[in-house]
Design a protein around this motif. Structure first.
Motif, PDB file in Angstrom:
ATOM      1  N   VAL A 253       0.412 -17.171 -11.259  1.00  0.00           N
ATOM      2  CA  VAL A 253      -0.376 -16.821 -12.442  1.00  0.00           C
ATOM      3  C   VAL A 253      -1.851 -16.897 -12.053  1.00  0.00           C
ATOM      4  O   VAL A 253      -2.271 -17.827 -11.358  1.00  0.00           O
ATOM      5  CB  VAL A 253      -0.118 -17.794 -13.623  1.00  0.00           C
ATOM      6  CG1 VAL A 253      -0.840 -17.310 -14.881  1.00  0.00           C
ATOM      7  CG2 VAL A 253       1.362 -17.960 -13.884  1.00  0.00           C
ATOM      8  N   VAL A 254      -2.627 -15.916 -12.520  1.00  0.00           N
ATOM      9  CA  VAL A 254      -4.073 -15.911 -12.320  1.00  0.00           C
ATOM     10  C   VAL A 254      -4.730 -15.885 -13.692  1.00  0.00           C
ATOM     11  O   VAL A 254      -4.330 -15.101 -14.560  1.00  0.00           O
ATOM     12  CB  VAL A 254      -4.526 -14.686 -11.492  1.00  0.00           C
ATOM     13  CG1 VAL A 254      -6.044 -14.665 -11.338  1.00  0.00           C
ATOM     14  CG2 VAL A 254      -3.847 -14.679 -10.126  1.00  0.00           C
ATOM     15  N   ILE A 255      -5.709 -16.757 -13.910  1.00  0.00           N
ATOM     16  CA  ILE A 255      -6.399 -16.769 -15.200  1.00  0.00           C
ATOM     17  C   ILE A 255      -7.910 -16.826 -14.970  1.00  0.00           C
ATOM     18  O   ILE A 255      -8.389 -17.234 -13.919  1.00  0.00           O
ATOM     19  CB  ILE A 255      -5.973 -17.956 -16.098  1.00  0.00           C
ATOM     20  CG1 ILE A 255      -6.416 -19.297 -15.489  1.00  0.00           C
ATOM     21  CG2 ILE A 255      -4.473 -17.935 -16.359  1.00  0.00           C
ATOM     22  CD1 ILE A 255      -6.246 -20.466 -16.446  1.00  0.00           C
ATOM     23  N   ALA A 256      -8.641 -16.418 -16.003  1.00  0.00           N
ATOM     24  CA  ALA A 256     -10.100 -16.537 -16.009  1.00  0.00           C
ATOM     25  C   ALA A 256     -10.551 -16.532 -17.453  1.00  0.00           C
ATOM     26  O   ALA A 256      -9.961 -15.857 -18.303  1.00  0.00           O
ATOM     27  CB  ALA A 256     -10.752 -15.393 -15.231  1.00  0.00           C
ATOM     28  N   ASP A 287       1.245 -12.793 -12.939  1.00  0.00           N
ATOM     29  CA  ASP A 287       0.653 -12.461 -14.224  1.00  0.00           C
ATOM     30  C   ASP A 287      -0.813 -12.868 -14.180  1.00  0.00           C
ATOM     31  O   ASP A 287      -1.177 -13.875 -13.566  1.00  0.00           O
ATOM     32  CB  ASP A 287       1.349 -13.227 -15.359  1.00  0.00           C
ATOM     33  CG  ASP A 287       2.824 -12.877 -15.470  1.00  0.00           C
ATOM     34  OD1 ASP A 287       3.157 -11.692 -15.288  1.00  0.00           O
ATOM     35  OD2 ASP A 287       3.628 -13.790 -15.721  1.00  0.00           O
ATOM     36  N   ALA A 288      -1.673 -12.095 -14.833  1.00  0.00           N
ATOM     37  CA  ALA A 288      -3.090 -12.447 -14.911  1.00  0.00           C
ATOM     38  C   ALA A 288      -3.535 -12.373 -16.363  1.00  0.00           C
ATOM     39  O   ALA A 288      -3.219 -11.408 -17.071  1.00  0.00           O
ATOM     40  CB  ALA A 288      -3.926 -11.508 -14.047  1.00  0.00           C
ATOM     41  N   TYR A 289      -4.236 -13.402 -16.803  1.00  0.00           N
ATOM     42  CA  TYR A 289      -4.724 -13.464 -18.181  1.00  0.00           C
ATOM     43  C   TYR A 289      -6.230 -13.687 -18.149  1.00  0.00           C
ATOM     44  O   TYR A 289      -6.711 -14.680 -17.591  1.00  0.00           O
ATOM     45  CB  TYR A 289      -4.040 -14.600 -18.941  1.00  0.00           C
ATOM     46  CG  TYR A 289      -2.536 -14.454 -19.032  1.00  0.00           C
ATOM     47  CD1 TYR A 289      -1.948 -13.672 -20.028  1.00  0.00           C
ATOM     48  CD2 TYR A 289      -1.698 -15.080 -18.102  1.00  0.00           C
ATOM     49  CE1 TYR A 289      -0.569 -13.532 -20.099  1.00  0.00           C
ATOM     50  CE2 TYR A 289      -0.321 -14.938 -18.170  1.00  0.00           C
ATOM     51  CZ  TYR A 289       0.237 -14.162 -19.182  1.00  0.00           C
ATOM     52  OH  TYR A 289       1.602 -14.018 -19.245  1.00  0.00           O
ATOM     53  N   ILE A 290      -6.969 -12.763 -18.740  1.00  0.00           N
ATOM     54  CA  ILE A 290      -8.426 -12.822 -18.749  1.00  0.00           C
ATOM     55  C   ILE A 290      -8.880 -12.990 -20.200  1.00  0.00           C
ATOM     56  O   ILE A 290      -8.630 -12.115 -21.039  1.00  0.00           O
ATOM     57  CB  ILE A 290      -9.057 -11.546 -18.150  1.00  0.00           C
ATOM     58  CG1 ILE A 290      -8.376 -11.169 -16.820  1.00  0.00           C
ATOM     59  CG2 ILE A 290     -10.558 -11.732 -17.995  1.00  0.00           C
ATOM     60  CD1 ILE A 290      -8.496 -12.197 -15.732  1.00  0.00           C
TER      61      ILE A 290
END
Length: 340
Positions: A253-256, A287-290
């Motif tokens: 998972v990638v978040i910012a 998954d990436a959540y910005i």
């Protein structure tokens, strides 16, 4: 105090508590409701309860907010009392005197209560922007993403999370404490932010791993059974980081949060997401959540346009109730789910 008055007064306490611990703007406090309750009551119980939930709160005593903030809050509380009651309340003046004798440090604290009964406490710069970076304070989109994560813990449970632009660390610390990731990688590019970030991680009872790039060096760490995730901090400059360096993180998972504040950062972020997509093409795509605050619609539109040009699909995550944290008034926030 009548039973119905007591019930209404109790509802004020969490509002004062959450806002004060998070050092929210004093204008956001329910002062008018407090005045109404004070007029309906003859005793000092409500003000004494508010004092215990704010300035005298155990979290506040251990990790105090800005001296100026505490002084302004107590001064306003005294004004509200004096507007209704002629008799001074000694406890308020004693608390103010204690604050007035305290020297203002360069670092202050703010705390956020979690549904589990735990909390996240952050040491932050007393200046909004210092050392040429905005990463030394917590912004609303970090709260918004943290609250969404706590409502969707399965997105992070037993997974490796890479956070881009971690700043003071609020989102990551909340996820580490409530969502049970197996590993969490905080990252930022400014050395002063990284130093404070490491301090905040330790302040919240988490341990730091020495080497961020080689999880295989820690085979003794059983991520499935450990209560705490493996936590690492990486210095990551979006403009120079390479695909192999990103691949070494092996994120699921990638978040910012709140990193879309100018066109330059938007373009840098999209390039990082492109590199992540390219270096992980032989693995299951993370998954990436910005998350971001909609300050300038043109900046947000630039982000979605650049994602389209890069061939990176995205979709808006449905809005969730903002009940847990005290947010700034009239701030509009959003989360995009990006498919790498």
């Amino acid at each position: 105090m009548a039973p119905e008055e007591s019930t209404e007064a109790v509802s004020l306490l969490p509002s004062f508590e959450r806002r004060f611990l998070a050092t929210r703007a004093l204008r956001s406090f329910p002062w008018q409701s407090l005045e109404e309750k004070l007029r309906d009551s003859s005793g000092p119980e409500l003000l004494l309860d508010i004092l215990q939930k704010t300035v005298k709160h155990p979290l506040c005593v251990k990790h105090p907010p800005s001296v100026k903030y505490a002084r302004c809050f107590l001064s306003e509380l005294i004004r509200k009392h004096e507007a209704v009651h002629t008799e001074p309340l000694d406890e308020l003046y004693e608390a103010l005197a204690e604050v007035l004798m305290t020297t203002e440090p360069t670092q202050c604290h703010r705390s956020y209560l979690l549904p589990s009964g735990d909390s996240v406490t952050l040491s932050e710069s007393t200046a909004i922007i210092s050392h040429g970076t905005t990463g030394l304070v917590t912004w609303d989109a970090a709260l918004y993403l943290a609250e969404w994560a706590m409502q969707n813990p399965a997105a992070f449970a037993h997974r490796t999370v890479l956070e881009l632009g971690s700043g003071a660390g609020l989102t990551g610390l909340a996820i580490c404490k409530t969502c049970h990731p197996s590993a969490y990688i905080f990252s930022d590019c400014h050395s002063c932010v990284l130093e404070q970030l490491r301090g905040n991680i330790l302040l919240n009872g988490l341990s730091l791993e020495a080497d961020v790039t080689d999880p295989a060096r820690h085979p003794e760490h059983n991520t499935c059974n450990s209560e705490s995730p493996r936590v690492t901090v990486a210095q990551l400059d979006w403009d120079v980081v390479t695909a192999p360096q990103l691949a070494a993180f092996q994120p699921d998972v990638v978040i910012a949060a709140d990193v879309l504040y100018c066109p330059e950062t938007v373009l840098s972020l999209v390039r990082v997401l492109q590199r992540l997509s390219a270096c992980l093409k032989n693995q299951q795509a993370p998954d990436a959540y910005i998350a971001f605050t909609v300050r300038n619609p043109e900046t947000c539109q630039l982000f979605t346009s650049e994602l389209g040009i890069a061939g990176i699909p995205w979709e808006a995550v449905p809005h969730h109730d903002q009940k847990l944290f005290p947010y700034e008034e009239h701030s509009e926030m959003a989360i995009l789910k990006v498919t790498l």
